[in-house]
Scaffold this motif. Structure first.
Motif, PDB file in Angstrom:
ATOM      1  N   GLN A 170      87.898  72.786  51.486  1.00  0.00           N
ATOM      2  CA  GLN A 170      87.850  73.315  52.941  1.00  0.00           C
ATOM      3  C   GLN A 170      87.946  72.182  53.726  1.00  0.00           C
ATOM      4  O   GLN A 170      88.292  72.008  55.051  1.00  0.00           O
ATOM      5  N   LYS A 174      90.211  70.443  56.374  1.00  0.00           N
ATOM      6  CA  LYS A 174      89.454  70.429  58.490  1.00  0.00           C
ATOM      7  C   LYS A 174      89.333  69.074  58.733  1.00  0.00           C
ATOM      8  O   LYS A 174      90.481  68.964  60.235  1.00  0.00           O
ATOM      9  N   SER A 195      97.291  74.107  50.619  1.00  0.00           N
ATOM     10  CA  SER A 195      96.405  73.417  51.696  1.00  0.00           C
ATOM     11  C   SER A 195      97.593  72.108  52.349  1.00  0.00           C
ATOM     12  O   SER A 195      97.094  72.037  53.138  1.00  0.00           O
TER      13      SER A 195
END
Length: 242
Positions: A170, A174, A195
């Motif tokens: 994650q 980001k 993703s």
């Protein structure tokens, strides 16, 4: 005008055709992702763009200049940086020494290190630590940070989430979005299709050394052919659809 234009690129290694007339474009300040199963030729394409693999045909233009078959260090100087699969950091050197290697062709300014530390605060905390003692996620941050130290216009990322714990995955995605917000362009190879398509503007599907599909990322994410292809490669269709 596209920042990167790959036109009819072909690569042969050991008598095997790895890439066959591959064409892609990457627009400035965009994120473009390349999806495909293991062995599809994704990493080979990135290595051809970076000058690591020789072209047997076609052309690669970056910022208006032909870079096909140019030396990798010349390509870095032009503004194209590559964070490779497997990280390939120097484990017996400190975090800061690894970062400085990313700018080996020029004098490092303090503001450049500050920029990397702002994106990856952990690297600032570990600056004097040997890179080999970092966790896998921290090493991936270092790999990306080192590539950013070259101050590229285009950053190539090869499987940045591979083998990482979910919390690091994650964080890495980001960071990729943050990099684009700073005006950089990103070419991303990633098997985490959900993703990758979520943050990308445009995508390509590479199969057996050829581009089989391309289009806006949201369009690809809902394309049944993409879902079927990833089911066949051992991926969940739901993961591709996001």
């Amino acid at each position: 005008m596209a920042l990167l234009q790959v036109a009819q690129a072909s690569v042969t290694l050991g008598g095997v055709d790895i890439l066959q007339q591959v064409s892609i474009e990457v627009q400035p300040q965009s994120i473009v992702t390349i999806l495909g199963a293991n062995g599809a030729g994704k990493t080979s394409l990135l290595r051809a763009i970076s000058g690591i693999y020789p072209l047997q045909g076609g052309s690669i233009r970056f910022a208006g200049q032909e870079i096909g078959n140019r030396a990798p260090h010349d390509i870095v100087r032009l503004g194209l940086s590559h964070a490779p699969e497997g990280r390939q950091i120097f484990s017996n050197m400190t975090v800061q020494e690894n970062l400085r290697l990313g700018a080996i062709h020029r004098r490092v300014k303090a503001a450049e290190l500050d920029f990397i530390h702002d994106i990856f605060p952990l690297l600032a905390q570990r600056s004097k630590q040997l890179a080999g003692t970092l966790s896998g996620g921290e090493q991936q941050m270092l790999c990306i940070g080192r590539a950013l130290m070259a101050q590229p216009q285009l950053l190539i990322l090869d499987e940045p989430s591979l083998g990482l714990a979910p919390q690091f995955v994650q964080q890495i995605f980001k960071v990729i979005d943050t990099i684009r917000q700073h005006g950089l362009t990103v070419l991303l190879v990633e098997q985490n299709a959900r993703s990758a398509l979520r943050i990308a503007d445009y995508g390509y599907v590479l199969e057996h050394g050829r581009i089989s599909l391309s289009g806006p990322a949201q369009q690809l994410a809902s394309d049944e052919r993409v879902q079927n292809a990833y089911l066949g490669a051992g991926h969940e269709a739901a993961a591709v659809a996001g």
